[in-house]
Design an enzyme around this catalytic site. Structure first.
Site, PDB file in Angstrom:
ATOM      1  N   TYR A 187      -3.994  -2.143   9.635  1.00 20.03           N
ATOM      2  CA  TYR A 187      -3.826  -2.578   8.231  1.00 20.03           C
ATOM      3  C   TYR A 187      -4.462  -3.949   8.044  1.00 20.03           C
ATOM      4  CZ  TYR A 187      -1.093  -4.436   4.232  1.00 20.03           C
ATOM      5  OH  TYR A 187      -0.676  -5.024   3.050  1.00 20.03           O
ATOM      6  N   GLY A 228       3.633   0.573  -8.384  1.00 20.06           N
ATOM      7  CA  GLY A 228       4.290   0.075  -7.169  1.00 20.06           C
ATOM      8  C   GLY A 228       5.172  -1.133  -7.414  1.00 20.06           C
TER       9      GLY A 228
HETATM   10  P1  NAP Z   1       3.520  -0.132  -3.188  1.00 19.27           P
HETATM   11  O1  NAP Z   1       4.806  -0.436  -3.855  1.00 19.27           O
HETATM   12  O2  NAP Z   1       3.498   0.721  -1.967  1.00 19.27           O
HETATM   13  O3  NAP Z   1       2.550   0.528  -4.271  1.00 19.27           O
HETATM   14  C1  NAP Z   1       1.298   1.000  -3.852  1.00 19.27           C
HETATM   15  C2  NAP Z   1       0.535   1.363  -5.097  1.00 19.27           C
HETATM   16  O4  NAP Z   1      -0.755   1.835  -4.727  1.00 19.27           O
HETATM   17  C3  NAP Z   1       1.229   2.474  -5.894  1.00 19.27           C
HETATM   18  O5  NAP Z   1       1.080   2.238  -7.268  1.00 19.27           O
HETATM   19  C4  NAP Z   1       0.442   3.700  -5.476  1.00 19.27           C
HETATM   20  O6  NAP Z   1       0.422   4.738  -6.443  1.00 19.27           O
HETATM   21  C5  NAP Z   1      -0.949   3.096  -5.345  1.00 19.27           C
HETATM   22  N1  NAP Z   1      -1.797   3.955  -4.535  1.00 19.27           N
HETATM   23  C6  NAP Z   1      -1.675   4.222  -3.212  1.00 19.27           C
HETATM   24  N2  NAP Z   1      -2.625   5.097  -2.836  1.00 19.27           N
HETATM   25  C7  NAP Z   1      -3.355   5.392  -3.961  1.00 19.27           C
HETATM   26  C8  NAP Z   1      -4.461   6.231  -4.229  1.00 19.27           C
HETATM   27  N3  NAP Z   1      -5.033   6.956  -3.264  1.00 19.27           N
HETATM   28  N4  NAP Z   1      -4.950   6.284  -5.486  1.00 19.27           N
HETATM   29  C9  NAP Z   1      -4.382   5.552  -6.469  1.00 19.27           C
HETATM   30  N5  NAP Z   1      -3.339   4.722  -6.285  1.00 19.27           N
HETATM   31  C10 NAP Z   1      -2.828   4.656  -5.037  1.00 19.27           C
HETATM   32  O7  NAP Z   1       2.733  -1.462  -2.824  1.00 19.27           O
HETATM   33  P2  NAP Z   1       3.129  -2.991  -3.173  1.00 19.27           P
HETATM   34  O8  NAP Z   1       4.205  -3.434  -2.248  1.00 19.27           O
HETATM   35  O9  NAP Z   1       3.298  -3.108  -4.645  1.00 19.27           O
HETATM   36  O10 NAP Z   1       1.793  -3.755  -2.711  1.00 19.27           O
HETATM   37  C11 NAP Z   1       0.819  -4.113  -3.672  1.00 19.27           C
HETATM   38  C12 NAP Z   1      -0.266  -4.879  -2.929  1.00 19.27           C
HETATM   39  O11 NAP Z   1       0.305  -6.044  -2.310  1.00 19.27           O
HETATM   40  C13 NAP Z   1      -0.910  -4.076  -1.818  1.00 19.27           C
HETATM   41  O12 NAP Z   1      -2.300  -4.317  -1.812  1.00 19.27           O
HETATM   42  C14 NAP Z   1      -0.256  -4.627  -0.541  1.00 19.27           C
HETATM   43  O13 NAP Z   1      -1.132  -4.499   0.574  1.00 19.27           O
HETATM   44  C15 NAP Z   1      -0.034  -6.055  -0.918  1.00 19.27           C
HETATM   45  N6  NAP Z   1       1.062  -6.731  -0.202  1.00 19.27           N
HETATM   46  C16 NAP Z   1       2.312  -6.174  -0.186  1.00 19.27           C
HETATM   47  C17 NAP Z   1       3.355  -6.874   0.467  1.00 19.27           C
HETATM   48  C18 NAP Z   1       4.771  -6.345   0.499  1.00 19.27           C
HETATM   49  O14 NAP Z   1       5.634  -6.945   1.164  1.00 19.27           O
HETATM   50  N7  NAP Z   1       5.090  -5.271  -0.218  1.00 19.27           N
HETATM   51  C19 NAP Z   1       3.087  -8.090   1.097  1.00 19.27           C
HETATM   52  C20 NAP Z   1       1.795  -8.620   1.035  1.00 19.27           C
HETATM   53  C21 NAP Z   1       0.786  -7.919   0.379  1.00 19.27           C
HETATM   54  P3  NAP Z   1       1.549   5.910  -6.370  1.00 19.27           P
HETATM   55  O15 NAP Z   1       2.787   5.281  -6.859  1.00 19.27           O
HETATM   56  O16 NAP Z   1       1.024   6.978  -7.266  1.00 19.27           O
HETATM   57  O17 NAP Z   1       1.630   6.315  -4.928  1.00 19.27           O
HETATM   58  O1  GFB Z   2       9.047  -6.099   6.286  1.00 15.66           O
HETATM   59  P1  GFB Z   2       8.836  -5.720   7.706  1.00 15.66           P
HETATM   60  O2  GFB Z   2       8.952  -4.281   8.070  1.00 15.66           O
HETATM   61  O3  GFB Z   2       7.390  -6.112   8.173  1.00 15.66           O
HETATM   62  O4  GFB Z   2       9.857  -6.611   8.590  1.00 15.66           O
HETATM   63  P2  GFB Z   2       6.756  -7.444   8.758  1.00 15.66           P
HETATM   64  C1  GFB Z   2       9.996  -6.313   9.963  1.00 15.66           C
HETATM   65  C2  GFB Z   2      11.055  -7.220  10.570  1.00 15.66           C
HETATM   66  O5  GFB Z   2      12.352  -6.856  10.044  1.00 15.66           O
HETATM   67  C3  GFB Z   2      11.107  -7.007  12.074  1.00 15.66           C
HETATM   68  C4  GFB Z   2      13.161  -6.330  11.114  1.00 15.66           C
HETATM   69  O6  GFB Z   2      11.540  -8.192  12.692  1.00 15.66           O
HETATM   70  C5  GFB Z   2      12.154  -5.910  12.191  1.00 15.66           C
HETATM   71  O7  GFB Z   2      12.783  -5.927  13.478  1.00 15.66           O
HETATM   72  N1  GFB Z   2      13.951  -5.181  10.644  1.00 15.66           N
HETATM   73  C6  GFB Z   2      15.268  -5.011  10.850  1.00 15.66           C
HETATM   74  C7  GFB Z   2      13.480  -4.111   9.973  1.00 15.66           C
HETATM   75  N2  GFB Z   2      15.684  -3.832  10.355  1.00 15.66           N
HETATM   76  C8  GFB Z   2      14.573  -3.247   9.790  1.00 15.66           C
HETATM   77  C9  GFB Z   2      14.373  -2.023   9.113  1.00 15.66           C
HETATM   78  O8  GFB Z   2      15.279  -1.187   8.946  1.00 15.66           O
HETATM   79  N3  GFB Z   2      13.121  -1.772   8.652  1.00 15.66           N
HETATM   80  C10 GFB Z   2      12.090  -2.666   8.830  1.00 15.66           C
HETATM   81  N4  GFB Z   2      10.871  -2.361   8.309  1.00 15.66           N
HETATM   82  N5  GFB Z   2      12.241  -3.843   9.502  1.00 15.66           N
HETATM   83  C11 GFB Z   2       4.751  -6.420   7.539  1.00 15.66           C
HETATM   84  C12 GFB Z   2       3.443  -5.743   7.865  1.00 15.66           C
HETATM   85  O9  GFB Z   2       5.204  -7.081   8.686  1.00 15.66           O
HETATM   86  O10 GFB Z   2       4.540  -7.396   6.534  1.00 15.66           O
HETATM   87  C13 GFB Z   2       2.920  -5.076   6.646  1.00 15.66           C
HETATM   88  O11 GFB Z   2       3.651  -4.798   8.904  1.00 15.66           O
HETATM   89  C14 GFB Z   2       3.041  -5.908   5.403  1.00 15.66           C
HETATM   90  O12 GFB Z   2       1.573  -4.755   6.900  1.00 15.66           O
HETATM   91  C15 GFB Z   2       4.282  -6.757   5.326  1.00 15.66           C
HETATM   92  O13 GFB Z   2       1.917  -6.720   5.245  1.00 15.66           O
HETATM   93  C16 GFB Z   2       4.185  -7.792   4.255  1.00 15.66           C
HETATM   94  O14 GFB Z   2       7.006  -8.601   7.864  1.00 15.66           O
HETATM   95  O15 GFB Z   2       7.103  -7.558  10.180  1.00 15.66           O
END
Ligand code: NAP
Ligand code: GFB
Length: 311
Positions: free
Chosen positions: A133, A11
């Site tokens: 979530y 990921g």
């Molecule tokens: P991501 O890009 O969606 O990647 C998710 C990963 O989890 C992928 O490697 C996926 O494997 C794996 N996965 C999902 N379901 C699985 C399953 N059933 N068995 C094995 N592997 C599985 O996520 P990310 O953005 O890197 O997030 C990593 C962590 O940071 C997560 O715990 C997320 O909650 C946390 N986090 C993310 C954000 C953000 O903005 N992205 C913010 C705060 C916290 P596949 O590729 O094979 O599907």
């Molecule tokens: O990253 P995002 O989807 O999640 O950002 P959150 C949402 C904000 O971006 C809202 C605006 O204010 C949306 O109105 N936005 C504008 C858009 N255009 C877009 C678009 O095309 N796609 C999306 N996605 N947003 C997430 C949590 O909250 O934070 C998740 O829901 C995760 O669980 C992530 O933890 C880190 O920041 O609002």
């Protein structure tokens, strides 16, 4: 050499850890769902039996942006609760020396004082838009603490803010805001359409570039020896509006004069300003990649990898 298993290795964050892995002295095992379905206990037990890791960085989760969270609450809760229970159970069974699990700053109470800090995680309900979530992640924190108390396990949690960078999920519907808007701006420019930004653009966010987060997670593995949660975020002063993000993305595509804000879409949480003071007191100094530079790097990556990236 110590063995480090990274769940979610394919990921956004997992790939960032892979990209810096040569700087660290571990046997890395970065796994994806193709290597093991973490929803299946037997498969996961076999994975741990095979690798017997010394350390685990637990990233794997069912993840998405605001609109995926609003539309798939059952999946968000069920899949993440199941994965987390199974992974920590196997970490305990195989005596993993240290486990770092990932929460998120979006799981904090919606009605709260700002900036949020590590001590207020359970002081009220999260924002409705991603409560399923959020509660699945809060239960990960509760379970980690339960293992600490019952078995003296070194199972801890880090709390990243919004993450962005290469190898993200650039889905127009399920992605987080930066990857979704990069993909949408790419399409809108190609078709000479208006660049639609969902919501008002007013909400505020702190964004950490995936490479910075990867380095801070590795620092947490090697240098952070406390049991309490640790926020991994850029500074409060680096908080920006969604409008700033949209304009920065449009500028990166040289497509600045066609932006439209569609307020028929939800804004989600207005803000979730996080205090990174505990981290900064420990590491003293860290130069985070600037948001505008990070977006330019991510846009360049997306264009170069358009054919094969997740979208
Ligand atoms: P991501 O890009 O969606 O990647 C998710 C990963 O989890 C992928 O490697 C996926 O494997 C794996 N996965 C999902 N379901 C699985 C399953 N059933 N068995 C094995 N592997 C599985 O996520 P990310 O953005 O890197 O997030 C990593 C962590 O940071 C997560 O715990 C997320 O909650 C946390 N986090 C993310 C954000 C953000 O903005 N992205 C913010 C705060 C916290 P596949 O590729 O094979 O599907
Ligand atoms: O990253 P995002 O989807 O999640 O950002 P959150 C949402 C904000 O971006 C809202 C605006 O204010 C949306 O109105 N936005 C504008 C858009 N255009 C877009 C678009 O095309 N796609 C999306 N996605 N947003 C997430 C949590 O909250 O934070 C998740 O829901 C995760 O669980 C992530 O933890 C880190 O920041 O609002």
């Amino acid at each position: 050499m110590k063995k480090l298993l990274v769940t979610g290795g394919s990921g956004l964050v997992g790939k960032a850890i892979e990209n810096i892995s040569s700087e660290y002295n571990y046997d890395f095992f970065l796994i994806s769902s193709k290597d093991c379905n973490l929803l299946d206990y037997k498969e996961t037990e076999d994975l741990f039996e095979k690798y017997k890791p010394n350390y685990v960085i637990h990233l794997a989760a069912y993840v998405g942006g605001l609109y995926k969270n609003m539309n798939y609450k059952v999946d968000m809760y069920e899949k993440n609760i199941t994965i987390n229970n199974i992974v920590l159970k196997c970490c305990h069974k195989y005596n993993v020396e240290k486990v770092i699990s990932c929460l998120s700053t979006c799981i904090f109470p919606d009605k709260t004082e700002y900036p949020i800090n590590e001590n207020i995680l359970h002081n009220g309900p999260p924002h409705n838009s991603n409560d399923a979530y959020a509660y699945s992640k809060r239960m990960l924190e509760v379970l980690s603490k339960a293992y600490q108390e019952q078995y003296n396990s070194n199972f801890i949690c880090v709390i990243p803010t919004n993450i962005y960078g290469p190898n993200d999920n650039y889905s127009l519907e399920d992605g987080h805001v930066i990857p979704s808007l990069i993909h949408r701006c790419y399409n809108n420019k190609k078709n000479n359409e208006k660049f639609i930004v969902r919501g008002s653009g007013k909400p505020l966010r702190q964004f950490i570039y995936s490479e910075d987060l990867a380095k801070l997670i590795m620092w947490t593995l090697e240098k952070y020896n406390e049991k309490d949660n640790l926020i991994l975020s850029v500074n409060e002063c680096e908080e920006v509006s969604i409008e700033h993000i949209a304009r920065c993305i449009a500028k990166s595509f040289n497509y600045e004069n066609n932006i439209v804000f569609d307020t028929s879409y939800s804004d989600g949480q207005y803000k979730k300003t996080a205090d990174n003071g505990k981290l900064m007191n420990l590491i003293k100094k860290y130069n985070f990649i600037n948001i505008d530079n990070g977006i330019n790097k991510t846009v360049d990556w997306f264009i170069k990898n358009y054919d094969n990236c997740r979208k």
